[in-house]
Design an enzyme around this catalytic site. Structure first.
Site, PDB file in Angstrom:
ATOM      1  N   VAL A   7       0.961  -1.193  -0.001  1.00 13.40           N
ATOM      2  CA  VAL A   7      -0.142   0.122  -0.064  1.00 13.40           C
ATOM      3  C   VAL A   7       0.947   1.400  -0.159  1.00 13.40           C
ATOM      4  CG1 VAL A   7      -1.745   1.296   1.413  1.00 13.40           C
ATOM      5  CG2 VAL A   7      -1.841  -1.290   1.073  1.00 13.40           C
ATOM      6  N   LYS A  11     -23.089 -11.249  -0.211  1.00 10.95           N
ATOM      7  CA  LYS A  11     -23.494 -11.619  -1.737  1.00 10.95           C
ATOM      8  C   LYS A  11     -24.943 -11.124  -1.585  1.00 10.95           C
ATOM      9  CE  LYS A  11     -23.294 -15.636   0.438  1.00 10.95           C
ATOM     10  NZ  LYS A  11     -22.260 -16.096   1.286  1.00 10.95           N
ATOM     11  N   GLU A  35     -15.136  -8.778  -4.239  1.00 14.73           N
ATOM     12  CA  GLU A  35     -14.386 -10.095  -4.423  1.00 14.73           C
ATOM     13  C   GLU A  35     -14.813 -11.193  -3.879  1.00 14.73           C
ATOM     14  OE1 GLU A  35     -11.898 -10.450  -7.290  1.00 14.73           O
ATOM     15  OE2 GLU A  35     -12.972 -12.413  -6.647  1.00 14.73           O
ATOM     16  N   GLY A  57     -15.836 -17.321  -2.613  1.00 12.82           N
ATOM     17  CA  GLY A  57     -14.880 -17.219  -1.321  1.00 12.82           C
ATOM     18  C   GLY A  57     -13.475 -16.722  -1.657  1.00 12.82           C
ATOM     19  N   ILE A  75     -11.609 -17.448  -4.238  1.00 22.01           N
ATOM     20  CA  ILE A  75     -11.212 -17.552  -5.674  1.00 22.01           C
ATOM     21  C   ILE A  75     -11.293 -16.221  -6.297  1.00 22.01           C
ATOM     22  CG2 ILE A  75     -11.977 -18.925  -7.896  1.00 22.01           C
ATOM     23  CD1 ILE A  75     -13.417 -20.813  -6.373  1.00 22.01           C
ATOM     24  N   GLY A 107     -20.005 -27.649  10.837  1.00 21.82           N
ATOM     25  CA  GLY A 107     -19.915 -26.054  10.570  1.00 21.82           C
ATOM     26  C   GLY A 107     -19.873 -25.745   9.241  1.00 21.82           C
ATOM     27  N   ASP A 163     -28.428 -19.003  -2.376  1.00 22.91           N
ATOM     28  CA  ASP A 163     -27.160 -18.521  -2.375  1.00 22.91           C
ATOM     29  C   ASP A 163     -26.326 -18.633  -3.839  1.00 22.91           C
ATOM     30  OD1 ASP A 163     -24.415 -17.868  -0.343  1.00 22.91           O
ATOM     31  OD2 ASP A 163     -23.722 -19.511  -1.905  1.00 22.91           O
ATOM     32  N   LYS A 200     -25.320 -15.539  -6.249  1.00 29.48           N
ATOM     33  CA  LYS A 200     -23.861 -15.236  -6.867  1.00 29.48           C
ATOM     34  C   LYS A 200     -23.765 -15.281  -8.227  1.00 29.48           C
ATOM     35  CE  LYS A 200     -21.800 -17.470  -2.880  1.00 29.48           C
ATOM     36  NZ  LYS A 200     -21.502 -18.592  -2.030  1.00 29.48           N
TER      37      LYS A 200
HETATM   38  N1  HSE Z   1     -22.922 -20.795   2.434  1.00 28.64           N
HETATM   39  C1  HSE Z   1     -21.843 -20.334   1.140  1.00 28.64           C
HETATM   40  C2  HSE Z   1     -21.318 -21.730   0.737  1.00 28.64           C
HETATM   41  C3  HSE Z   1     -20.745 -19.695   1.919  1.00 28.64           C
HETATM   42  O1  HSE Z   1     -21.557 -22.732   1.266  1.00 28.64           O
HETATM   43  O2  HSE Z   1     -20.843 -21.452  -0.277  1.00 28.64           O
HETATM   44  C4  HSE Z   1     -19.994 -18.890   1.007  1.00 28.64           C
HETATM   45  O3  HSE Z   1     -20.392 -18.135   0.240  1.00 28.64           O
END
Ligand code: HSE
Length: 405
Positions: free
Chosen positions: A31, A100, A124, A129, A131, A182, A196, A200
């Site tokens: 930076v 998102k 980004e 995630g 990528i 988790g 989700d 995206k």
């Molecule tokens: N719940 C999302 C997934 C988290 O499983 O891809 C990441 O966006």
């Protein structure tokens, strides 16, 4: 000295603080000036955290502090995340996010606000995630006409499908295991029902075509109906089943959709397993490019958040090469009934029904198992498929229908 505020100290928020601290020297060298985390906003206290003294509960302290020029929003959900983002941009602070839901629902407005106020809004980490995909689409592929994007965009469902495939465990059981580990949220609806991934693919479509489609309006089907038997049938025919976000532009119209798809075992997306994501971009000059990596998780996602922060810190206070989006109108959107693809159809039918079904569906490949007949249809439109499936269902009940990629 650049002063930073973090909104939300959950998994990604705490990961972001960790990356900023762990790699502080490297980041400051890039930076060219020092930075500090001044505030962390959360409803909770974190007395045992090394960042405990930064935690505050009042957003107004951040938005009214002229020293804070960069805010990282990792609260999740639309509200108050959207409201806080808007207030920060209007106050002349740049914002980065992994959220998102906010980008897919309000991205056009927030990018516009950032431009008006000479600051940046970067996201980004909202897709894939860790990528790199948003910046490559915005910058490295900018000389191309992007024609389609296909992606495994949800780590949780990819983990579930991988376990179903490799261990033969039914959906409900794997979901429980994923929750225990988790990977899946206590309320997994947005993941398993495809919402989700819908958010995206809407973001990727906006990056590709400059038009944001409302994620709540796109054809969207999750993985809850996929069975281990479907996977065995698919494997027998040479395919894996993946939850795919698909977008394409044809004759000036954009299609965005999410559904389980049969993916040929000979194509790279079929090898994307567990919580990994894979994204294929088709573009006229470069051809096909694949992006692959960890699609979720604390440090991978934080890595992308901090990359955006570095980008902004390097370019403060300019609004750097921002994507330009407009909200899609009805004119921009493809009529889904005209979309055509091949399909796997499994029916309660004897092998002797193959000739009748072949003439109805132009089917080219059949396999039979346990008194069921599975076929791969010719490429047929959604309208034709619906009409033909309705017709044959009375004689040969439909057990499964899954599109091919
Ligand atoms: N719940 C999302 C997934 C988290 O499983 O891809 C990441 O966006």
């Amino acid at each position: 000295m650049i002063q930073i505020a973090i909104l939300g100290f959950g998994v990604v928020g705490s990961g972001t603080a960790e990356v900023l601290t762990e790699n502080k020297a490297i980041i400051e060298r890039k930076v060219g000036q020092p930075f500090d985390i001044k505030y962390i906003l959360d409803l909770r206290d974190f007395p045992d955290s090394p960042f405990a003294d930064k935690v505050i509960h009042d957003f107004n302290i951040i938005v009214n502090d002229p020293e804070v020029s960069l805010v990282a929003e990792m609260m999740g959900g639309s509200h108050p995340a959207y409201d806080f983002t808007k207030a920060c941009l209007e106050a002349g602070k740049s914002v980065v996010t992994s959220n998102k839901e906010v980008v897919a629902n309000f991205g056009t407005e927030l990018l516009g606000l950032a431009k008006t106020h000479g600051v940046s809004y970067e996201f980004e980490a909202s897709v894939g995630g860790g990528i790199p995909i948003i910046r490559p689409m915005n910058q490295d592929l900018s000389s191309n006409n992007i024609t389609a994007v296909n992606g495994i965009l949800n780590g949780t469902t990819n983990y579930i499908l991988t376990k179903m495939e490799t261990e033969g465990t039914p959906f409900a059981e794997v979901l429980k295991d994923a929750q225990k580990k988790g990977y899946a949220e206590a309320n997994p609806t947005a993941d398993v029902e495809g919402l989700d991934a819908a958010r995206k693919i809407v973001i990727l479509a906006a990056m590709a075509f400059g038009k944001r489609i409302d994620p709540n309006t796109i054809p969207c089907e999750g993985i809850t109906k996929i069975t281990v038997e479907d996977m065995e049938t698919a494997r027998e025919l040479g395919y894996a089943i993946k939850l795919i976000g698909h977008t394409e532009k044809r004759d000036g119209k954009i299609l965005c959709m999410v559904s389980p798809r049969l993916v040929s075992q000979y194509t790279p997306l079929s090898g994307v397993s567990d919580v990994f994501n894979g994204i294929l971009v088709d573009a006229d000059m470069v051809g096909q490019v694949m992006f692959y990596g960890p699609g979720a998780g604390k440090l991978p996602t934080a890595s992308a958040v901090v990359a955006d922060m570095i980008d902004i810190m390097e370019h403060t206070p300019a609004n750097i090469k921002a994507p330009v989006w407009a909200d899609a109108t009805a004119e921009d959107i493809m009529d889904f009934s005209t979309y055509a693809c091949k399909n796997l159809v499994v029916l309660d039918a004897p092998l002797s029904a193959a000739d009748t079904l072949a003439s109805a569906f132009g089917a080219v490949r059949f396999c039979g198992r346990d008194g069921r007949l599975a076929m791969i249809t010719a490429e047929l439109t959604e309208a034709t498929m619906t009409e033909r499936l309705t017709k044959v269902d009375a004689a040969y009940p439909i057990i499964t229908r899954i599109r091919l990629l």
